[in-house]
Design a protein around this motif. Structure first.
Motif, PDB file in Angstrom:
ATOM      1  N   UNK A 263      -0.955   0.309   2.806  1.00  0.00           N
ATOM      2  CA  UNK A 263      -1.235   1.612   2.209  1.00  0.00           C
ATOM      3  C   UNK A 263      -2.566   1.671   1.487  1.00  0.00           C
ATOM      4  N   UNK A 264      -3.139   0.511   1.159  1.00  0.00           N
ATOM      5  CA  UNK A 264      -4.397   0.457   0.421  1.00  0.00           C
ATOM      6  C   UNK A 264      -5.560   0.589   1.390  1.00  0.00           C
ATOM      7  N   UNK A 265      -6.116   1.786   1.470  1.00  0.00           N
ATOM      8  CA  UNK A 265      -7.208   2.050   2.410  1.00  0.00           C
ATOM      9  C   UNK A 265      -8.560   2.134   1.704  1.00  0.00           C
ATOM     10  N   UNK A 432      -6.795   5.471  -2.169  1.00  0.00           N
ATOM     11  CA  UNK A 432      -8.031   5.891  -1.532  1.00  0.00           C
ATOM     12  C   UNK A 432      -9.076   6.182  -2.601  1.00  0.00           C
ATOM     13  N   UNK A 433     -10.333   6.010  -2.226  1.00  0.00           N
ATOM     14  CA  UNK A 433     -11.440   6.215  -3.160  1.00  0.00           C
ATOM     15  C   UNK A 433     -11.719   7.708  -3.317  1.00  0.00           C
ATOM     16  N   UNK A 486     -13.319  12.334   7.806  1.00  0.00           N
ATOM     17  CA  UNK A 486     -12.549  13.436   7.220  1.00  0.00           C
ATOM     18  C   UNK A 486     -11.207  13.582   7.923  1.00  0.00           C
ATOM     19  N   UNK A 487     -11.220  13.443   9.246  1.00  0.00           N
ATOM     20  CA  UNK A 487      -9.982  13.589  10.002  1.00  0.00           C
ATOM     21  C   UNK A 487      -8.959  12.529   9.592  1.00  0.00           C
ATOM     22  N   UNK A 488      -9.424  11.333   9.311  1.00  0.00           N
ATOM     23  CA  UNK A 488      -8.507  10.270   8.901  1.00  0.00           C
ATOM     24  C   UNK A 488      -7.863  10.581   7.561  1.00  0.00           C
ATOM     25  N   UNK A 489      -8.626  11.162   6.643  1.00  0.00           N
ATOM     26  CA  UNK A 489      -8.054  11.550   5.350  1.00  0.00           C
ATOM     27  C   UNK A 489      -6.975  12.613   5.554  1.00  0.00           C
ATOM     28  N   UNK A 507       0.243   7.881  -5.255  1.00  0.00           N
ATOM     29  CA  UNK A 507      -1.038   8.035  -4.581  1.00  0.00           C
ATOM     30  C   UNK A 507      -2.107   7.685  -5.623  1.00  0.00           C
ATOM     31  N   UNK A 508      -2.730   6.522  -5.442  1.00  0.00           N
ATOM     32  CA  UNK A 508      -3.672   5.992  -6.427  1.00  0.00           C
ATOM     33  C   UNK A 508      -5.089   6.363  -6.031  1.00  0.00           C
TER      34      UNK A 508
END
Length: 953
Positions: A263-265, A432-433, A486-489, A507-508
């Motif tokens: 889950x950590x992307x 996610x950043x 953007x599509x991946x987000x 959701x961090x």
């Protein structure tokens, strides 16, 4: 066979641990003799390069000859020697972990007062005047979540971890009363596992995928924690009843597990929406498999016919459903058995229905994983509550008919597992950043023609986000064109909305800096139609972010929409690793302390329950410290019964890799949190705060002047450490740098930053700036104040003790060897300056602690450190030489043997510096100084670097 282990015990007598260590070493060396054609020569060669003298006893002339001997080793010999020394260190760790569990067992059998146990803690709280009702309520309200992460610090392959566990198990069996034949069998098993370890490739040959990282976490949950948690709950239940007169509620659980694996992307493009979906499916499939087995076994146990009326009605209803519904094909094998259950066996009838539905749930996720059409949702379980309901009915019926002892067996264990693990073992966080969310919103607003989101001020962003959050119209067009990033987000948010309820945790948002960063995630969850949105958790990492955090949160708490959304509860994550990399350990520790104080008070002001999520690493340089001390040194009121913390990399195996260790870890988390909640430490004096502000400021300026302001520092760092070669390790799916084209301190992740300096034994990030801070404070006349702070303030004493532990693992002579051998001549003066500063720091810390030598009161600790140095120091000298040889070759024509040697030496050093050997835990046991009655060990003198298994005693 030559003796290659210098066991000079001095005033400390050899004990069972030494015997186990020697036994394993002997088996290893005999294995080398048998399995290698030149085994005798290799063992003699190893004997010749051991450094049996302590560093202070090594004269310059002999050391110069020693370096020449290392330089003359062939690549083949260097490889074999490194393997033998590394295996010796690994087996020493195995022996110590086994000895730890044995010591706890002996203490329990002898009725010793085991520090930080449930018994010890509840008794001490009663003695302190805390009422039984207060203790009971605090335990029932306690919430601890341990989040397993995939940070790349676990050097050892899972295959070898499993073999180490098998070796430890064989040692345990050999201590039992056995027949001659049984003893022979276990001795053979021990020999087989050690030989198999030697013949196994210790090098990970390919980079793990995110799915494989998740498998590591699942294996710990399935093989150890699944069995440990029910046992722990029974211990806690009995202790609570003893001291409060009441049993824990049926639905009690104070421990839950989360995960970042898959889950950590943040900075890891290998983690995609599809990966996260598959990881969640696998997690639920494993959970369904485990619960199916338990319920199937329970069905055979509950054969009693006496029941309550409600239980009889439930069985009748289950029978009617079975007769009216045609059995699904997957249940054909069970049809005959189910129809053969006598109607009076109501428990079996109800449990058979639960078991069969769990089997369909398992089949559903098998189908989803393989891409086939799954079973309909209405024949499967989605939430744990659905399973608990019929089980609780069985429990209540058994209690009502006088069968509580039966109900409190496997049935109660299953109910507690359901409360703890749910139907997914661990909830998966997504990280996610923040800039990725801004980039996505910018693409949307630009496409819609309403402007550039990234160009707007913070006020404009917040206004836009709140307006859209309260709007009912869709924001993202169906045919919205965008780039792959953007599509991946967007795909990630859509995937999260489609997963079964309770699959995901928080959701961090990493690099969170302002209110719009949090609101942006809330909006993206809304626009994809997520009916069960994740709680959004800001992660404040850098020092400036920690300072701004209260302002950011106050702005959010003042927004009516947001206040309603969080429903009185806000989770905030604090980053330890990056804040330490940003400004040094001393400044980071104090900034985190103050942030916790302010955020706690701010939340109370707004009527919000603040849950702090501690992103601790394993080593001191990444915020690590022994768990009990870490919890006790937090600001009073900042925990208040709630704790969420990361368990990173090698810590997962160390804390939970063996059942006994896992049990002790869970116990210490529980008791430390309970005590910190009911007996929080007092607030520091205003004078102490003033001094800490000064220390943090001075140490930060010194740290940054070296690390950030010196234009040559990055060159020195990359030359003097194996940082450039870490890409060969294959220890994580995430890249080591955020931007490989820009090799700056900012681009390097906190873990390899610490890891690299640890390998050279300089361990710079953990102590840089401390000496200057203490020196300036003394110049201002605060020397006695520093002594008072060390004696009376848990936060400060823990911080100083951890720095002393770090310094014990440093070695100026070895650091100098890396400097002389690898650093360009024009930069070598930089390394010598830092080594001189290391020596000054040692003196300044000893002056504060009034110690003549580091860890002087812990003779047992010093004894075992000296044993390890005999093996580890030669590995360091070999590694420095191998790095020189590697860097002299063309990058495209590197000798693969040299790369293997480098990896093995890194493994060997990490086995010591990135693990805490069992002997350090003696200091956590009252009346348990085994064979060392003359040594008084302070509870604060735990061995540094990672807090691996520090919990266990």
């Amino acid at each position: 066979m030559p003796d290659i282990g210098p066991f000079d015990f001095g005033s400390v007598e050899p004990d069972e641990l030494d015997k186990d260590t020697e036994r394993l070493r002997h088996i290893l060396l005999e294995s080398v003799k048998v399995l290698e054609k030149d085994g005798d020569r290799l063992i003699n060669l190893v004997e010749s390069i051991l450094l049996k003298d302590q560093p202070s006893e090594r004269d310059p002339v002999s050391m110069e000859q020693y370096k020449q001997k290392i330089s003359s080793l062939s690549n083949a010999d260097a490889l074999s020697i490194s393997r033998i020394l590394s295996q010796c260190l690994n087996l020493a760790n195995v022996a110590e972990q086994h000895h730890l569990v044995r010591s706890v067992l002996k203490a329990n059998l002898a009725g010793e007062d085991l520090m930080y146990s449930c018994e010890h803690t509840l008794k001490s709280l009663i003695d302190e005047g805390i009422s039984p009702d207060t203790i009971y309520n605090a335990i029932c309200e306690q919430s601890i979540e341990l989040v397993l992460t995939a940070h790349p610090t676990q050097m050892m392959r899972r295959t070898l971890i499993a073999k180490n566990n098998a070796i430890g198990n064989a040692l345990s069996e050999l201590e039992k009363q056995l027949t001659d034949y049984e003893r022979f069998e276990w001795e053979e098993e021990l020999n087989r596992e050690v030989k198999a370890t030697w013949l196994t490739d210790e090098i990970r040959r390919k980079k793990p995928t995110p799915e494989e990282e998740a498998q590591g976490g699942w294996s710990i949950l399935e093989q150890n924690l699944w069995h440990t948690l029910p046992r722990f709950f029974r211990i806690l239940d009995r202790t609570v009843e003893k001291y409060t007169g009441r049993s824990l509620p049926l639905g009690f659980t104070n421990i839950r597990f989360g995960s970042w694996c898959g889950g950590d992307r943040d900075g890891n493009d290998n983690v995609t929406a599809d990966v996260t979906r598959q990881v969640c499916y696998f997690s639920r499939w494993i959970a369904a498999t485990l619960f199916y087995r338990e319920i199937d076994a329970l069905l055979f146990e509950l054969s009693m016919v006496k029941k309550t009326d409600s239980m009889a009605d439930a069985a009748l209803a289950a029978n009617e459903r079975r007769q009216s519904n045609k059995p699904k094909s997957i249940l054909t094998l069970y049809k005959e058995f189910r129809e053969g259950i006598p109607e009076k066996e109501a428990y079996r009838i109800v449990l058979a229905e639960v078991r069969d539905k769990m089997l369909l749930t398992k089949k559903k996720y098998e189908d989803l994983i393989s891409g086939q059409t799954p079973c309909p949702d209405d024949v499967c379980y989605e939430t744990a509550e659905e399973v608990i309901a019929p089980l609780k009915m069985c429990y209540d019926s058994l209690v009502a008919i006088g069968g509580k002892a039966i109900a409190d067996g496997r049935l109660l264990d299953i109910i507690r597992r359901l409360n703890c693990f749910g139907l997914n073992l661990s909830k998966l966080d997504i990280r996610q950043e923040s800039s990725r969310h801004s980039e996505t919103l910018d693409a949307i607003t630009t496409y819609l023609g309403i402007g550039s989101y990234n160009a707007w001020s913070e006020e404009q962003r917040v206004e836009f986000l709140l307006k859209e959050l309260e709007s009912k119209r869709p924001l993202i067009p169906v045919d919205f064109p965008c780039n792959p990033r953007v599509q991946e987000v967007i795909n990630t948010f859509r995937m999260a909305a489609e997963l079964p309820k309770d699959s995901l945790g928080a959701y961090v948002i990493s690099m969170c800096q302002k209110p719009s960063d949090i609101l942006a995630v809330e909006l993206l969850q809304k626009v994809v139609g997520n009916k069960h949105p994740q709680r959004v958790v800001p992660l404040f990492e850098m020092i400036d972010d920690l300072v701004r955090a209260p302002t950011t949160m106050e702005s959010l708490f003042n927004i009516p929409w947001y206040k309603k959304r969080i429903n009185g509860s806000q989770e905030i994550m604090l980053g330890y690793s990056d804040s330490a990399k940003d400004a040094g350990r001393l400044c980071s520790a104090w900034s985190l302390y103050k942030a916790q104080e302010i955020l706690t008070k701010l939340s109370e002001k707004h009527g919000v329950k603040c849950n702090l999520f501690h992103g601790r690493g394993g080593t001191v340089g990444r915020g690590g410290s022994p768990t009990y001390l870490a919890i006790q040194s937090q600001p009073g009121g900042s925990i208040n019964g709630r704790l969420r913390v990361t368990e990173q990399g090698e810590m997962i195996t160390a804390h939970y890799g063996q059942p006994g260790m896992a049990l002790r870890t869970i116990e210490v988390y529980t008791t430390a949190t309970l005590k910190q909640t009911l007996l929080p430490p007092p607030a520091p004096l205003d004078k102490w705060r003033e001094i800490m502000d000064f220390l943090a400021d001075v140490s930060s300026k010194k740290y940054r002047s070296v690390v950030r302001d010196d234009p040559n520092f990055v060159r020195y760092f990359r030359a003097s450490t194996p940082e450039r070669e870490l890409t060969h390790l294959n220890i994580g799916s995430r890249p080591a740098k955020r931007n490989v084209l820009n090799p700056t301190i900012e681009s390097l992740r906190a873990i390899p930053w610490i890891f690299s300096f640890t390998q050279t034994r300089l361990i710079l990030p953990a102590w840089l700036g401390v000496c200057d801070a203490f020196k300036e404070a003394i110049n201002k006349g605060w020397q006695q104040d520093l002594v008072d702070m060390y004696k009376n303030w848990p936060f400060f004493s823990t911080t100083v003790d951890l720095i002393e532990m770090v310094l014990m693992k440093t070695d100026p002579l070895i650091a100098l060897r890396y400097n002389d051998l690898l650093v360009p001549f024009e930069l070598q003066s930089k390394g010598k300056e830092l080594i001189d500063l290391l020596n000054e720091t040692v003196n300044s810390v000893l002056s504060l602690t009034s110690h003549e030598t580091l860890q002087q009161e812990n003779k047992l600790l010093q004894h075992f450190v000296s044993i390890r140095r005999a093996y580890m120091d030669p590995i360091n000298y070999i590694q420095a030489e191998i790095l020189r040889r590697l860097r002299s070759q063309h990058v495209d024509a590197m000798d693969p043997i040299l790369i293997d040697i480098l990896i093995i030496t890194i493994n060997g050093i990490a086995a010591v510096v990135n693990s805490v050997p069992a002997f350090q835990w003696y200091s956590l046991v009252t009346n348990l100084l085994l064979h060392v009655s003359e040594v008084v060990i302070k509870f604060k003198t735990l061995l540094l670097l990672p807090d691996l298994s520090d919990n266990l005693l």
